[in-house]
Structure formats: structure tokens, C-alpha cells
Enzyme design. Structure first.
Site, mmCIF file in Angstrom:
data_model
loop_
_atom_site.group_PDB
_atom_site.id
_atom_site.type_symbol
_atom_site.label_atom_id
_atom_site.label_comp_id
_atom_site.label_asym_id
_atom_site.label_seq_id
_atom_site.Cartn_x
_atom_site.Cartn_y
_atom_site.Cartn_z
ATOM 1 N N GLY A 243 0.768 -1.249 0.000
ATOM 2 C CA GLY A 243 0.000 0.000 0.000
ATOM 3 C C GLY A 243 0.789 1.284 0.000
ATOM 4 N N GLU A 277 4.009 -6.831 1.633
ATOM 5 C CA GLU A 277 3.608 -7.091 0.239
ATOM 6 C C GLU A 277 3.627 -5.819 -0.604
ATOM 7 O OE1 GLU A 277 -0.363 -8.549 0.907
ATOM 8 O OE2 GLU A 277 0.328 -10.569 1.372
ATOM 9 N N GLY A 279 3.960 -3.439 -3.748
ATOM 10 C CA GLY A 279 3.859 -3.573 -5.197
ATOM 11 C C GLY A 279 4.284 -2.269 -5.857
ATOM 12 N N ARG A 280 3.390 -1.299 -5.762
ATOM 13 C CA ARG A 280 3.618 -0.015 -6.416
ATOM 14 C C ARG A 280 4.952 0.622 -6.012
ATOM 15 N NH1 ARG A 280 -0.573 3.125 -8.102
ATOM 16 N NH2 ARG A 280 -1.934 1.918 -6.741
ATOM 17 N N CYS A 345 -11.449 4.555 -28.917
ATOM 18 C CA CYS A 345 -12.710 5.255 -29.121
ATOM 19 C C CYS A 345 -13.517 5.351 -27.832
ATOM 20 C CB CYS A 345 -13.499 4.572 -30.227
ATOM 21 S SG CYS A 345 -12.598 4.661 -31.777
ATOM 22 N N GLU A 346 -13.000 6.120 -26.891
ATOM 23 C CA GLU A 346 -13.639 6.407 -25.606
ATOM 24 C C GLU A 346 -13.175 7.789 -25.196
ATOM 25 O OE1 GLU A 346 -15.558 4.391 -23.564
ATOM 26 O OE2 GLU A 346 -15.369 2.557 -24.762
ATOM 27 N N TYR A 374 1.177 -1.479 -12.215
ATOM 28 C CA TYR A 374 -0.203 -1.367 -12.686
ATOM 29 C C TYR A 374 -0.271 -0.698 -14.058
ATOM 30 C CZ TYR A 374 -0.752 -2.535 -7.808
ATOM 31 O OH TYR A 374 -0.640 -3.155 -6.596
HETATM 32 C C1 LIG Z 1 -2.595 -5.056 -4.367
HETATM 33 C C2 LIG Z 1 -2.162 -5.694 -3.124
HETATM 34 C C3 LIG Z 1 -0.902 -5.408 -2.589
HETATM 35 C C4 LIG Z 1 0.038 -4.397 -3.187
HETATM 36 O O1 LIG Z 1 -0.423 -3.091 -3.061
HETATM 37 P P1 LIG Z 1 0.535 -1.872 -3.447
HETATM 38 O O2 LIG Z 1 -0.297 -0.686 -3.195
HETATM 39 O O3 LIG Z 1 0.889 -2.028 -4.866
HETATM 40 O O4 LIG Z 1 1.725 -1.938 -2.547
HETATM 41 C C5 LIG Z 1 -0.514 -6.093 -1.451
HETATM 42 N N1 LIG Z 1 -1.331 -7.004 -0.862
HETATM 43 C C6 LIG Z 1 -2.554 -7.284 -1.342
HETATM 44 C C7 LIG Z 1 -3.393 -8.293 -0.649
HETATM 45 C C8 LIG Z 1 -3.013 -6.642 -2.480
HETATM 46 O O5 LIG Z 1 -4.228 -6.914 -2.951
#
Ligand SMILES: *Cc1c(COP(=O)(O)O)cnc(C)c1O
Length: 428
Positions: A243, A277, A279-280, A345-346, A374
Site C-alpha cells: 500500500g 507485500e 507492489g507499487r 474510441c472512448e 499497474y
Molecule cells: C494489491 C495488493 C498489494 C500491493 O499493493 P501496493 O499498493 O501495490 O503496494 C498487497 N497485498 C494485497 C493483498 C493486495 O491486494
């Protein structure tokens, strides 16, 4: 840290590390996602370093942010496991050589087949989203003669203060079980033969810039852990989710060092292994979408710069009103006010509204920045457009890591057999 460390203008031309984006466009064409290995590594290390004050931990990259084989391979080298949300992502992660035990399997709609697949390969944790999912997993595990390592995902009812479409921790979202219901559900699941319930998981949303909502959520989880232990449950793992946000306008990202210090402080007495976890935070700045200007078309208020990348290539602006910087590959110092739009086309197929941008003309190359997370992972072939190619750059080298794929090759199609042959001939 905010600017993509992997991308800089050199000799008048934007480079990814040591490689000119003009060269990549010439060889691979556009639109193309270009990633910097150095930028990925830098972010992965920044996140790990920030968590140095946390003694027992495991890092799992959220694969949905960028499931490309090369990215997963690099992050495995950096000591990351994976947070996955589908059987397809499980396959991608295993193909990248990650160990199954380093996988956390999240997701609100896992199928019984995916749960069985997870047990077969031996994933580290299955994060249960409901009591019923736990019951089904337990039955599958008993049938397979296994004990399924699982965590119970809890919804702490904390608003992450982010966009509604990426909020997952308030009581009206579909994720996890309500924190008030968690103790009873936990007790019930922990008693299921076939389940090895080891703790709880939480993930309140994405693109979170301020630490306060995360701290509030983690404090609630800490209270829950204490309550579960008081009921006799052994808790060895807590998954704190992802997150952490990044700044898409060249400012400061979420303060990852402050995050690490906060986590260490809040979890000091938990006596568990913590899972993270991200990601971003790991991938966003490490990629650009390389595109070519097709047309510059006069408009009422300002011109439309029509580029060859569309919302099918990069969905975030259309989906979340997300901002991404737009820059010329060979900036000449001049600027213009323009709408930057794609070919789809949007009306929502736009990347900038009446924005001051580098002056570009027909045929010029440009990039949309900060799309390493993403970006390609959300692409579709809407309008029967090809899926963009992906390129990895490292130092002075670059490699095509995903070829451009024509829509017809993604979705091979056939007619019903009774429409074929003679019948079709007659109809024609
Ligand atoms: C999407 C997700 C993440 C990653 O979120 P980021 O904002 O990209 O860090 C981690 N855990 C779960 C369960 C998710 O669905």
C-alpha cells in the site's frame, strides 16, 4: 526519492540508464513499456533497508503490479518472494524461479482448483478472505493429506485515505472478515483439521502516502493478536500487506524509512514474523511507456496530442483519474498546452487535460512516466489493439522481455463449426 533514478536526459535525449529511448523505439517500435533494472533494484533495496529495524520478516512483491518474468526474476535475486492473487500469477512466479514457500496467496475469489494448486506446489501462506473459504480449503487439504498454512485476512475498518477504487480496508469493501467477527471465525477455523492457521493478514489499500491509516490499522491488528493469544491461539505470522504510495508528480514518495520505524515501534511486542507485500512502491518509478505522437490536432481550448498508446495500454488514468507525467524523448525546451489522448474510441482515453507539456509534433517520441506498476499488468486488447511490448534495460544493454502481441494472437477465435464450410458459403 521520487524521480525515476533509471531515466534521465543525456545529450538531449531521454535515456533509460545507458540506452537512448530513441534507439529502443527504432528497434522495438511503440508503444513499449521500458523498465530500468537499476531503478527496480534501488527501490527493492530502499524498502528492505527501511525495514531493517524489524527483526523477523519476509518480503513478498505484489505480482499484480508487474508480473513480467524479468521483473520477478530480478526481485527474486533481491530476496523477494511474491504476493499472488491467481493461479496464473502462481505459474508466473514459479516460472521466475521463486520458491513456492515464499508465496503468499491473497484474493477474494480463489477457486477450489486454485486452492488445490496452491497446496500441491506448497505455497507459504494462503490468506483466507472468509470463513467459508477456510472451510473449503480445509476440506481440500484433508483430501490431499496436507495441512494448509493459512492466515485470516482481517478488515480493520480503517479508511486508507486514498482513491475509493483502491481502498480495501473499510467495512463496506469485499476484502477480509470484519475485525469484530475475527476472533470467533479464527477459533472456528483454527479447529478445522487440514488448516494450519498461523496468524492474520491485513491490507487496507494502495497509494497510501500518510502513515497514519496504516498505523491505525496495525494497532487494531496488534490488539487482535493479543486477543487471539488470550483465547489460546498460537500466532506466529502477521501479514501487513502493501500500500505504500509514490508521488506521480515528481515530489516525495511515501516516507519508507518512517514507515519502517513505525512498524518496528507498533509491532515491537508482537513476537511474530512479519510479511510485507509492496507492489507499487517497488515498481512504479522503474518504468515508462514509450509512445509516438501520431497527430497534433487543433482543439477548441488547446490542441489534442494524439499518441499511439491508449487506455488499453495504460488504464490508470481512465480508471482512477490517475496523473502521469508526460515528457518528450528529445525535449527542445519549448512547451505547449495540450490534451494528451490515445487512439481508443472512448472519451476517457486521455492521459492529460489542458496540461503544459513539452512541445511535441507529429512523429515525435514521448514517454508517460512512472508506469512500472499497474501499467502493462492492466493492459487489454480493447479496440483489438496489440498488447504493448516490454523492454528491460540494464546499464548499456536492453532486451525485449515481452513481444508485442497482436489482438488476434491473444484471443484466437473460431466460428461455431456449424457456421463453417458449405453453410457459410451459402450464407455469403
Ligand atoms: C494489491 C495488493 C498489494 C500491493 O499493493 P501496493 O499498493 O501495490 O503496494 C498487497 N497485498 C494485497 C493483498 C493486495 O491486494
Amino acid at each position: 526519492m521520487s524521480a525515476d533514478p533509471g531515466f534521465a536526459v543525456r545529450g538531449g535525449v531521454l535515456h533509460a540508464e545507458g540506452v537512448s529511448l530513441a534507439t529502443i523505439a527504432q528497434v522495438v517500435g511503440t508503444p513499449t513499456y521500458v523498465y530500468s533494472a537499476a531503478a527496480l533494484r534501488a527501490a527493492a533495496r530502499r524498502f528492505r533497508d527501511a525495514l531493517a529495524p524489524v527483526p523477523r520478516k519476509a518480503l513478498a512483491f505484489a505480482v499484480k503490479a508487474n508480473p513480467s518474468l524479468a521483473v520477478l526474476n530480478l526481485l527474486r535475486e533481491e530476496g523477494y518472494g511474491a504476493d499472488i492473487v491467481s493461479g496464473g500469477e502462481m505459474t508466473a512466479v514459479l516460472n521466475a524461479g521463486m520458491a513456492a514457500r515464499d508465496i503468499a496467496f491473497s484474493g477474494v475469489g480463489k477457486t477450489p482448483e486454485e486452492l488445490a494448486q496452491a497446496l500441491r506446489v506448497g505455497v507459504g501462506h494462503i490468506n483466507l478472505e472468509s470463513e467459508r473459504e477456510g472451510e473449503v480449503l480445509a476440506a481440500i487439504a484433508v483430501r490431499m493429506g496436507r495441512a494448509a498454512p493459512a492466515l485470516l485476512r482481517v478488515n480493520p475498518d480503517v479508511d486508507a485515505g486514498t482513491h475509493a477504487k483502491i481502498t480495501t480496508g473499510t467495512s463496506d469493501t469485499k476484502f477480509g472478515v470484519a475485525i469484530g467477527d475475527a476472533p470467533a471465525i479464527y477459533d472456528w477455523l483454527a479447529a478445522r483439521p487440514g488448516l494450519s492457521l498461523q496468524g492474520v493478514a491485513v491490507h487496507i489499500g494502495s497509494q497510501i502516502m500518510a502513515p497514519d491509516p496504516l498505523e491505525a490499522a496495525y494497532r487494531r491488528i496488534g490488539e487482535l493478536v493479543a486477543a487471539l493469544r488470550a483465547r489460546g491461539q498460537g500466532i506466529s505470522h502477521v501479514d501487513l500487506g502493501g500500500g505504500l504510495g509514490v508521488d506521480y508528480r515528481g515530489g516525495a514518495d511515501a516516507d519508507v524509512a518512517a514507515y519502517g520505524a513505525m512498524v518496528a515501534r507498533v509491532t515491537r511486542d508482537w513476537d511474530v514474523t512479519l510479511l510485507f507485500e509492496p507492489g507499487r512502491y517497488i515498481a512504479a518509478h522503474a518504468g515508462v511507456l514509450l509512445t509516438r505522437v501520431l497527430w497534433v490536432k487543433p482543439g477548441e481550448e488547446c490542441s489534442f496530442v494524439v499518441i499511439d498508446a491508449g487506455m488499453n495500454d495504460l488504464a490508470r488514468p481512465a480508471l482512477y483519474d490517475a496523473w502521469h507525467d508526460f515528457a518528450a524523448v528529445a525535449p527542445n525546451g519549448a512547451t505547449m498546452r495540450a490534451h494528451v489522448v490515445g487512439p481508443v474510441c472512448e472519451s476517457s482515453d486521455g492521459f492529460a487535460r489542458a496540461r503544459m507539456i513539452d512541445r511535441v509534433g507529429e512523429g515525435d517520441l514521448a514517454v508517460i512516466r512512472d508506469v512500472g506498476a499497474y501499467g502493462a499488468s492492466m493492459a487489454s486488447c480493447y479496440n483489438s489493439r496489440a498488447l504493448a511490448a516490454e523492454v528491460m534495460v540494464e546499464g548499456g544493454r536492453f532486451a525485449l522481455i515481452t513481444p508485442r502481441i497482436a489482438a488476434a494472437d491473444i484471443r484466437p477465435q473460431t466460428l461455431p463449426e456449424w457456421w463453417q464450410g458449405a453453410a457459410l458459403g451459402r450464407a455469403a
